[in-house]
Design an enzyme around this catalytic site. Sequence first.
Site, PDB file in Angstrom:
ATOM      1  N   ARG A 162     -14.809  -4.373 -11.689  1.00  0.00           N
ATOM      2  CA  ARG A 162     -15.828  -3.862 -11.299  1.00  0.00           C
ATOM      3  C   ARG A 162     -16.309  -3.167 -12.406  1.00  0.00           C
ATOM      4  O   ARG A 162     -17.677  -2.699 -12.693  1.00  0.00           O
ATOM      5  CB  ARG A 162     -15.631  -2.874  -9.767  1.00  0.00           C
TER       6      ARG A 162
ATOM      7  N   ARG B 139       0.667  -1.259  -9.325  1.00  0.00           N
ATOM      8  CA  ARG B 139      -0.223  -0.278  -8.150  1.00  0.00           C
ATOM      9  C   ARG B 139       0.512   0.276  -6.876  1.00  0.00           C
ATOM     10  O   ARG B 139       2.053  -0.496  -6.794  1.00  0.00           O
ATOM     11  CB  ARG B 139      -1.346  -1.321  -7.626  1.00  0.00           C
TER      12      ARG B 139
ATOM     13  N   ARG C 124      -8.459 -11.339   5.794  1.00  0.00           N
ATOM     14  CA  ARG C 124      -7.693 -11.184   6.572  1.00  0.00           C
ATOM     15  C   ARG C 124      -8.239 -12.351   7.454  1.00  0.00           C
ATOM     16  O   ARG C 124      -7.762 -13.126   8.813  1.00  0.00           O
ATOM     17  CB  ARG C 124      -8.891 -10.331   7.917  1.00  0.00           C
TER      18      ARG C 124
ATOM     19  N   ASP D  86     -14.924   1.324  -3.265  1.00  0.00           N
ATOM     20  CA  ASP D  86     -15.047   0.347  -4.231  1.00  0.00           C
ATOM     21  C   ASP D  86     -16.511   0.077  -5.156  1.00  0.00           C
ATOM     22  O   ASP D  86     -16.472  -0.525  -5.765  1.00  0.00           O
ATOM     23  CB  ASP D  86     -14.641  -1.750  -3.492  1.00  0.00           C
TER      24      ASP D  86
ATOM     25  N   SER E 294      -6.938   4.498   3.424  1.00  0.00           N
ATOM     26  CA  SER E 294      -6.809   3.534   3.266  1.00  0.00           C
ATOM     27  C   SER E 294      -6.597   2.264   4.433  1.00  0.00           C
ATOM     28  O   SER E 294      -5.578   2.366   5.373  1.00  0.00           O
ATOM     29  CB  SER E 294      -5.477   3.264   2.922  1.00  0.00           C
TER      30      SER E 294
END
Length: 439
Positions: free
Chosen positions: A393, A128, A32, A321, A173
């Site tokens: 991850r 995705r 961002r 996450d 989201s």
Amino acid sequence: MTHSREDWTASAATRPLSGELRVPGDKSVSHRAIMLGALADGMSTVTGFLEGEDTLATAAAFRAMGVRIDSEGEGRRIVHGVGLHGLQAPTAPIDCGNAGTGMRLLAGLLAAQAFDSVLVGDASLSRRPMKRVTEPLAAMGASIDSESGGLPPLRIRGGQRLRGVDYTLPVASAQVKSALLLAGLYADGETVVREPHPTRDYTERMLATLGWPIDFEPGLARLGGGHRLQPAQIAVPADFSSAGFFLVAATLIPGSDLVLKAVGMNPRRTGLLSALRLMGADIDELDPRVEGGEPVADLHVRHARLHGVAVPEHLVPDMIDEFPVLFVAAACAIGTTTVSGAAELRVKESDRIAAMATGLRACGIRVDETPDGAVIHGGTVQGGEIDSHGDHRIAMSFVVAGQVARDEIRVLDCANVATSFPGFRALAGAAGMALRSAG
Ligand code: S3P
């Protein structure tokens, strides 16, 4: 980015984790900072920027649209903002790499530009779901084509006049919310985004810091189009998600006593801390303070014996996450841990429920999969070979598991750790984890 294949072997930690360390900058905030800095009227300074592949891809995207971004050493960027209407048409498709955040936020932003653009990603990102952004953006007047099933690449037609919407997200989201807010900067009228559960609010906070009038509270954000963004100094906190691997590792490895410095403590990110504490973890927040408009603290974690819990569903968005590493904590806990209300895990960089269940089973842990979670039966983690499915991850979570396993764990396909946590191997090794390239 395409990588050469990397496989790792994690083995029992040779000593308790100790000392102080600082994990790299927050991925969400780094994306961002580049995006909003690029749209501001003038020069913003970003410190603590994540030098990871995901966020480097976002910086490259803006360079390709004519934004000068100077790299002044590790984690420091000068973004020469071109103003809301100053981006130039890219001459090639924009490659978002592995980054869902990059692609979804850019979809909102590019839908409002005067020029056409195409967003592409790697094999994982190309699987995705993008309808969650393209549908509400279409309701704002955007013109975006995707592959069948709403998959990338996204072909965005510029020159559309956007109008504000009042949109209730079907699934919590932050990426979708942020895409709509970025489109809303350019839209006629007001854009309102309502969420079933509050999600991370970095876009809202940063817009406010850069002087855009915005109202927001947990679960709701509202802004109007037609203002300007002022440049700012943006300090990126250390990424809580990256810290999470060390929180769990130090909790599991007997004798550990570790301090993680200046970790971002935005309440929409710290669900893992609450879940670990429910399980019996010993983690103190030292010197809580505000840095760059975000709450941060040093986290002091000591070894503790964990017990299984039913993870409260209200924590799910705040730890979305962190489930891969929570599964590892659960595998080592006494009793069973139940995860539910987390179907979103199936559409992350991999299907994280399936990847963790399969990997833990390969290490001798009983896991019952459900459509929206799993029941993990704590036990003894044996050695094994697990496939991370190229998911950063999943790879790091099994490195943590390896530290307390009876035998070595060979973790396949680890190169994507560099998307979010460059230097993980060195930092993990310095703290006391045992990890090497698989021969
Ligand atoms: C992110 C939002 C979350 C998170 C992702 C980063 C963001 O995704 O999983 O790693 O930066 O906005 P969703 O918005 O899809 O839940």
